[in-house]
Design a protein around this motif. Structure first.
Motif, PDB file in Angstrom:
ATOM      1  N   ASP A   9       1.129  -1.249  -0.030  1.00 45.24           N
ATOM      2  CA  ASP A   9      -0.075   0.058   0.034  1.00 45.24           C
ATOM      3  C   ASP A   9       0.758   1.290  -0.060  1.00 45.24           C
ATOM      4  O   ASP A   9       1.685   1.452   0.715  1.00 45.24           O
ATOM      5  N   ASN A  10       0.593   2.140  -0.961  1.00 43.69           N
ATOM      6  CA  ASN A  10       1.350   3.437  -1.150  1.00 43.69           C
ATOM      7  C   ASN A  10       2.781   3.240  -1.430  1.00 43.69           C
ATOM      8  O   ASN A  10       3.702   3.973  -1.275  1.00 43.69           O
ATOM      9  N   THR A  11       3.107   1.842  -1.953  1.00 46.47           N
ATOM     10  CA  THR A  11       4.524   1.708  -2.365  1.00 46.47           C
ATOM     11  C   THR A  11       4.158   1.130  -3.834  1.00 46.47           C
ATOM     12  O   THR A  11       4.535   1.896  -4.849  1.00 46.47           O
ATOM     13  N   LEU A  12       4.017  -0.154  -3.949  1.00 45.24           N
ATOM     14  CA  LEU A  12       3.634  -0.723  -5.432  1.00 45.24           C
ATOM     15  C   LEU A  12       2.275  -0.031  -5.887  1.00 45.24           C
ATOM     16  O   LEU A  12       2.354   0.144  -6.865  1.00 45.24           O
ATOM     17  N   LEU A  13       1.301   0.153  -5.037  1.00 39.47           N
ATOM     18  CA  LEU A  13       0.188   0.805  -5.303  1.00 39.47           C
ATOM     19  C   LEU A  13       0.169   2.276  -5.036  1.00 39.47           C
ATOM     20  O   LEU A  13       0.523   2.701  -4.062  1.00 39.47           O
ATOM     21  N   ALA A  14      -0.443   3.042  -5.830  1.00 37.32           N
ATOM     22  CA  ALA A  14      -0.822   4.427  -5.482  1.00 37.32           C
ATOM     23  C   ALA A  14      -2.139   4.798  -4.685  1.00 37.32           C
ATOM     24  O   ALA A  14      -3.028   5.330  -5.241  1.00 37.32           O
ATOM     25  N   GLY A  15      -1.809   4.083  -3.631  1.00 37.14           N
ATOM     26  CA  GLY A  15      -3.035   4.145  -2.576  1.00 37.14           C
ATOM     27  C   GLY A  15      -2.981   2.991  -1.628  1.00 37.14           C
ATOM     28  O   GLY A  15      -2.111   2.132  -1.663  1.00 37.14           O
ATOM     29  N   ASP A  16      -4.058   2.847  -0.767  1.00 43.54           N
ATOM     30  CA  ASP A  16      -4.115   2.075   0.334  1.00 43.54           C
ATOM     31  C   ASP A  16      -5.080   0.838   0.141  1.00 43.54           C
ATOM     32  O   ASP A  16      -6.349   1.250   0.217  1.00 43.54           O
ATOM     33  N   SER A  17      -4.907  -0.413  -0.309  1.00 42.93           N
ATOM     34  CA  SER A  17      -5.866  -1.199  -0.556  1.00 42.93           C
ATOM     35  C   SER A  17      -6.813  -1.496   0.448  1.00 42.93           C
ATOM     36  O   SER A  17      -8.103  -1.618   0.438  1.00 42.93           O
ATOM     37  N   ASP A  18      -6.248  -1.481   1.635  1.00 39.87           N
ATOM     38  CA  ASP A  18      -7.086  -1.802   3.087  1.00 39.87           C
ATOM     39  C   ASP A  18      -8.042  -0.783   3.080  1.00 39.87           C
ATOM     40  O   ASP A  18      -9.268  -1.192   3.492  1.00 39.87           O
ATOM     41  N   TYR A  89      -2.860   0.469  -9.764  1.00 36.46           N
ATOM     42  CA  TYR A  89      -1.609  -0.096 -10.369  1.00 36.46           C
ATOM     43  C   TYR A  89      -0.710   0.938 -10.875  1.00 36.46           C
ATOM     44  O   TYR A  89      -1.322   2.067 -11.491  1.00 36.46           O
ATOM     45  N   GLN A  90       0.633   0.855 -10.960  1.00 37.70           N
ATOM     46  CA  GLN A  90       1.570   1.975 -11.551  1.00 37.70           C
ATOM     47  C   GLN A  90       2.532   1.279 -12.243  1.00 37.70           C
ATOM     48  O   GLN A  90       3.116   0.215 -12.181  1.00 37.70           O
ATOM     49  N   GLN A  91       2.748   1.872 -13.493  1.00 39.76           N
ATOM     50  CA  GLN A  91       3.546   1.407 -14.436  1.00 39.76           C
ATOM     51  C   GLN A  91       4.928   1.427 -14.090  1.00 39.76           C
ATOM     52  O   GLN A  91       6.029   0.499 -14.217  1.00 39.76           O
ATOM     53  N   LYS A  92       5.498   2.393 -13.212  1.00 41.41           N
ATOM     54  CA  LYS A  92       6.799   2.408 -12.593  1.00 41.41           C
ATOM     55  C   LYS A  92       7.138   1.423 -11.707  1.00 41.41           C
ATOM     56  O   LYS A  92       8.173   0.718 -11.590  1.00 41.41           O
ATOM     57  N   ALA A  93       6.079   0.958 -10.885  1.00 37.21           N
ATOM     58  CA  ALA A  93       6.232  -0.134  -9.922  1.00 37.21           C
ATOM     59  C   ALA A  93       6.362  -1.370 -10.894  1.00 37.21           C
ATOM     60  O   ALA A  93       7.161  -2.196 -10.366  1.00 37.21           O
ATOM     61  N   ASN A 209      19.963   8.297   7.313  1.00 40.74           N
ATOM     62  CA  ASN A 209      20.625   7.190   6.955  1.00 40.74           C
ATOM     63  C   ASN A 209      21.476   6.935   5.535  1.00 40.74           C
ATOM     64  O   ASN A 209      22.094   5.955   5.221  1.00 40.74           O
ATOM     65  N   GLY A 210      20.958   7.981   4.818  1.00 40.21           N
ATOM     66  CA  GLY A 210      21.613   7.872   3.364  1.00 40.21           C
ATOM     67  C   GLY A 210      21.031   6.707   2.398  1.00 40.21           C
ATOM     68  O   GLY A 210      21.584   6.170   1.348  1.00 40.21           O
ATOM     69  N   TRP A 211      19.777   6.551   2.850  1.00 37.40           N
ATOM     70  CA  TRP A 211      19.045   5.387   2.036  1.00 37.40           C
ATOM     71  C   TRP A 211      18.469   6.134   0.795  1.00 37.40           C
ATOM     72  O   TRP A 211      18.113   7.301   0.716  1.00 37.40           O
ATOM     73  N   PRO A 212      18.386   5.616  -0.230  1.00 40.13           N
ATOM     74  CA  PRO A 212      17.585   5.859  -1.403  1.00 40.13           C
ATOM     75  C   PRO A 212      16.032   6.334  -1.320  1.00 40.13           C
ATOM     76  O   PRO A 212      15.360   5.639  -0.544  1.00 40.13           O
ATOM     77  N   VAL A 213      15.793   7.466  -1.783  1.00 39.24           N
ATOM     78  CA  VAL A 213      14.537   7.710  -1.759  1.00 39.24           C
ATOM     79  C   VAL A 213      14.121   8.032  -3.157  1.00 39.24           C
ATOM     80  O   VAL A 213      14.461   8.693  -3.972  1.00 39.24           O
ATOM     81  N   ILE A 214      12.769   7.321  -3.448  1.00 41.44           N
ATOM     82  CA  ILE A 214      12.570   7.358  -5.018  1.00 41.44           C
ATOM     83  C   ILE A 214      10.893   7.517  -5.182  1.00 41.44           C
ATOM     84  O   ILE A 214      10.075   7.365  -4.044  1.00 41.44           O
ATOM     85  N   SER A 215      10.515   7.747  -6.170  1.00 41.60           N
ATOM     86  CA  SER A 215       9.122   7.821  -6.563  1.00 41.60           C
ATOM     87  C   SER A 215       8.523   6.609  -7.443  1.00 41.60           C
ATOM     88  O   SER A 215       9.243   6.731  -8.525  1.00 41.60           O
ATOM     89  N   LEU A 216       7.505   6.106  -7.227  1.00 40.78           N
ATOM     90  CA  LEU A 216       6.881   5.214  -8.516  1.00 40.78           C
ATOM     91  C   LEU A 216       5.594   5.858  -8.948  1.00 40.78           C
ATOM     92  O   LEU A 216       5.131   5.002  -9.570  1.00 40.78           O
ATOM     93  N   ARG A 217       5.076   6.940  -8.518  1.00 42.64           N
ATOM     94  CA  ARG A 217       3.987   7.522  -9.004  1.00 42.64           C
ATOM     95  C   ARG A 217       4.128   7.969 -10.531  1.00 42.64           C
ATOM     96  O   ARG A 217       4.903   8.470 -10.961  1.00 42.64           O
ATOM     97  N   ASP A 218       3.045   7.600 -11.174  1.00 41.80           N
ATOM     98  CA  ASP A 218       3.149   7.865 -12.937  1.00 41.80           C
ATOM     99  C   ASP A 218       2.618   9.339 -12.930  1.00 41.80           C
ATOM    100  O   ASP A 218       2.044   9.823 -12.155  1.00 41.80           O
TER     101      ASP A 218
END
Length: 218
Positions: A9-18, A89-93, A209-218
């Protein structure tokens, strides 16, 4: 083999399935609209705030399944998939999943949302391994209770460790993608934590922490 683990939710999906499932039930008039929407929204806010009572929420989320046969529930779920889940569903995901497939990684979703909601989504995304909160079944009917430990916060770590033991796998070189500060226990555990469209708390921790920060939003 290397694991590529994804929150849903809000990662692979552009929203929360629950939360979307709750909205679907309200709009389809399958629950009391005013009461269910109010509670659904409050539980979602509690989740965002890191204050969710996960067992209390799961009993709320699973209650509408009680007493209905699987044929009826499957029809509800297919209507939900068509109207609510697939539009998230998101194409970038999809591209990111394909990237890990090409590298020969084992793909997994690990989510606090229950398997009734998330099973078909994982299947359509082509992800074989799903760790989700497990609704209890008795004689083919949902009881409204949870079987085992909900896969939420530290519960995700516990459930994943059980899976690793059962499948004789390790977290060496593993990736984990998530949007939520609720997933910090697991993000801290893997070699490659990635914040995806993160909430403010997770974004701050990721930057620190120096972790990557990315966006999958189309």
């Amino acid at each position: 083999m290397t694991l590529a683990i994804f929150d849903l939710d809000n990662t692979l999906l552009a929203g929360d399935s629950d939360h979307a499932w709750g909205e679907f039930l309200v709009d389809a008039e399958l629950v009391d609209p005013e009461s269910h929407r109010k509670q659904n929204d409050q539980f979602y806010q509690d989740y965002l705030n890191g204050e969710l009572d996960v067992m209390r929420y799961q009993r709320f989320a699973l209650a509408p399944l009680i007493g209905h046969d699987m044929q009826k529930l499957d029809a509800w779920r297919e209507a939900f998939m068509a109207s609510r889940a697939r539009p998230m569903y998101q194409q970038k995901a999809s591209d990111l999943l394909d990237h890990h497939r090409r590298r020969g990684h084992i793909l997994m979703i690990i989510t606090a949302t229950n398997r009734f909601v998330t099973g078909p989504i994982a299947e359509e995304l082509g992800i074989e391994h799903l760790i989700a909160t497990e609704p209890e079944l008795c004689d083919g009917y949902y009881t409204g209770e949870v079987s085992g430990v909900p896969s939420f916060q530290e519960g995700k770590v516990l459930r994943l460790r059980e899976w690793l033991k059962d499948h004789q796998e390790t977290l060496e070189g593993a990736w984990f993608y998530s949007d939520s500060h609720n997933d910090l226990p697991l993000l801290r555990l893997v070699d490659h934590p990635v914040a995806v469209d993160p909430d403010p708390t997770l974004e701050a921790r990721a930057r620190e922490n120096g972790w990557p920060v990315i966006s999958l939003r189309d």
